[in-house]
Design a protein around this motif. Structure first.
Motif, PDB file in Angstrom:
ATOM      1  N   VAL A   1       0.546  -0.916   0.029  1.00 60.36           N
ATOM      2  CA  VAL A   1      -0.153   0.075   0.084  1.00 60.36           C
ATOM      3  C   VAL A   1       1.225   1.208   0.318  1.00 60.36           C
ATOM      4  O   VAL A   1       0.987   2.072  -0.799  1.00 60.36           O
ATOM      5  CB  VAL A   1      -0.811  -0.086   1.326  1.00 60.36           C
ATOM      6  N   LEU A   2       1.669   1.266   0.899  1.00 60.36           N
ATOM      7  CA  LEU A   2       2.347   2.538   0.831  1.00 60.36           C
ATOM      8  C   LEU A   2       3.805   2.486  -0.302  1.00 60.36           C
ATOM      9  O   LEU A   2       4.104   3.856  -1.136  1.00 60.36           O
ATOM     10  CB  LEU A   2       3.771   2.450   2.297  1.00 60.36           C
ATOM     11  N   SER A   3       4.120   1.410  -1.002  1.00 61.65           N
ATOM     12  CA  SER A   3       5.587   1.652  -2.011  1.00 61.65           C
ATOM     13  C   SER A   3       4.001   2.349  -3.334  1.00 61.65           C
ATOM     14  O   SER A   3       4.171   3.158  -4.049  1.00 61.65           O
ATOM     15  CB  SER A   3       5.456  -0.102  -2.685  1.00 61.65           C
ATOM     16  N   ARG A   4       2.467   1.642  -3.284  1.00 57.35           N
ATOM     17  CA  ARG A   4       2.107   2.874  -3.911  1.00 57.35           C
ATOM     18  C   ARG A   4       1.341   4.142  -4.186  1.00 57.35           C
ATOM     19  O   ARG A   4       0.431   4.537  -5.292  1.00 57.35           O
ATOM     20  CB  ARG A   4       0.752   1.180  -4.729  1.00 57.35           C
ATOM     21  N   GLY A   5       1.629   4.244  -2.686  1.00 62.45           N
ATOM     22  CA  GLY A   5       0.731   5.894  -2.738  1.00 62.45           C
ATOM     23  C   GLY A   5      -0.859   5.180  -2.515  1.00 62.45           C
ATOM     24  O   GLY A   5      -1.351   6.969  -2.886  1.00 62.45           O
TER      25      GLY A   5
END
Ligand code: LLP
Length: 422
Positions: free
Chosen positions: A268-272
């Motif tokens: 989730v964080l890596s794809r913003g």
């Protein structure tokens, strides 16, 4: 911490209230649902804590339990809502949910249901070609651009009962990979009517292995990458609901909301993206017990039966899915009561009417109270009036220990109303 416990005195308590006292103080002697409001708060907060540091919201799946008081409480804690019918949408609005945190889902939405979503600015999940056509149509009628998520069927086996598996390729839900491009092309053509804001998947219900969620999320972020390459500005990754709970009460270590979120956090964080999660069962199931009373005990052949006044009409999960829900007596049995194996059955006129099979219990006396645990999800919301048994009342133990009615029971007059003036 779990709300329903047998304490040292041998009695079942809901928080600090003796269930037997509630039974004794009620004016009618029909079965009822009993909730712990604090348990509801604790369950929601477990998700809120798990989601710390992740841009996200919880869309509680109203189908699991649609009691208005429960909805209002979840809304007050910051929940959004996942809806599968126009009436659920109307109820979410009555309960005060923020429409921007509501999602209309479903494989057979009706035109007027989509229109209601459009008029209220609710997110809409796209399930099929005809669904997309209806959504475009609703946009034209309402003059509103509709925010959509594509419900992708990722074909991940959730390893659950086939009736509650929804994200494998033989399931009726979602869009298959091969067809994705057609949907994207349609969305491009209809950019006046639609804004593609995200992707959604829901694998199934009662899932107890975290790697299943991880596998699906890995696939979903690949879709996000692919779709973004085509110029779409995706904001949401919705990974559905489905986390199982400990129905067996046998001390199994089951995954928690934190385990679930931690398994997808990096993706989730890596794809913003903003994560949407749609739990139903893991928020409400263990907040309630279904309380009924023993009508009598009998044996046929070598089977023993406890016949209670609750039935498949009020609680159908055992009959429908062969589901196990733990059963206990609310008061200590009479001295010397023998331990035996019983089927706990109701008065409904068919053999599918059981609440539990082969349960080891001490022989209860007539009138003894008995609880079916984990009855907060898909129990009252699936209750029927079969055999003209009218739906029961619901109570919760409030934070201050008071017992409050949160839904009236239906009665015979409720039924006669359906024929008024005909
Ligand atoms: N989102 C979608 C798209 C769903 O279809 C469901 C449930 C949920 C979220 C919530 O899933 P949960 O977190 O509650 O597992 N009547 C069955 C369960 C049916 C679930 C259907 N979909 C039962 O009693 O076990």
């Amino acid at each position: 911490k779990y709300a329903f416990n047998v304490k040292d005195d041998g009695y079942m308590y809901c928080e600090n209230v003796k269930v037997q006292d509630i039974i004794d103080s009620r004016e009618d002697d029909r079965p009822f649902y009993l909730y712990s409001k604090s348990q509801l708060t604790r369950n929601f907060q477990a998700y809120a804590a798990a989601l710390q540091g992740v841009d996200s919201f919880v869309g509680y799946a109203i189908k699991a339990n649609n009691n208005l008081k429960i909805l209002e409480h979840l809304r007050s804690l910051g929940s959004g809502a996942v809806l599968v019918s126009g009436n659920e949408l109307k109820l979410a609005l009555v309960a005060g949910f923020d429409p921007a945190r509501c999602i209309l889902n479903g494989n057979g939405k009706l035109p007027q249901e989509i229109l209601l979503a459009a008029q209220n600015g609710v997110l809409v999940n796209v399930d099929s070609e005809f669904d997309l056509e209806q959504i475009i149509c609703a946009s034209k009628i309402s003059g509103k651009r509709i925010k959509i998520l594509l419900r992708i069927n990722p074909d991940v086996d959730p390893q659950v009962h086939p009736y509650v598996a929804t994200g494998n390729k033989t399931s009726k839900f979602g869009i298959r990979n091969e067809k994705l491009q057609c949907f994207l092309d349609q969305v491009k053509t209809h950019s006046n009517e639609l804004i593609l804001v995200g992707v959604h998947c829901h694998l199934g219900s009662t899932i107890t292995k975290i790697n299943i969620f991880r596998d699906a999320a890995l696939l979903m972020v690949q879709y996000i990458d692919e779709i973004r390459k085509q110029g779409f500005d995706l904001k949401y990754l919705n990974i559905g609901g489905g986390l199982g709970i400990d129905y067996y009460h046998a001390g199994a270590e089951l995954p928690t909301p934190t385990d679930l979120i931690d398994a997808v956090r990096d993706l989730v964080l890596s794809r913003g993206v903003t994560l949407i999660i749609e739990p139903g069962r893991s928020i409400v199931a263990n907040t309630a017990a279904f309380v009924s009373r023993v009508i009598g005990v009998k044996s046929n052949g070598n089977k023993n039966f406890i016949v209670v006044d609750g039935s498949m009409s009020e609680l159908i999960r055992p009959s429908l899915y062969g589901a196990y829900q733990h059963i206990e007596l609310v008061s200590p049995p009479p001295a010397g009561a023998e331990l035996s194996t019983f089927d706990v059955v109701g008065p409904v006129c068919e053999s599918a009417d059981f609440l539990g099979k082969d349960r080891e219990l001490r022989t209860p006396s007539k009138g003894a109270g008995l609880v079916v645990h984990d009855a907060g999800a898909y129990c009252m919301s699936m209750a029927s009036t079969y055999n003209l048994r009218m739906r029961p009342s619901e109570y919760w133990v409030d934070d201050d220990g008071s017992v409050v009615k949160i839904r009236h029971s239906e009665d015979f007059n409720t039924y006669l109303q359906f024929f008024k003036g005909l």
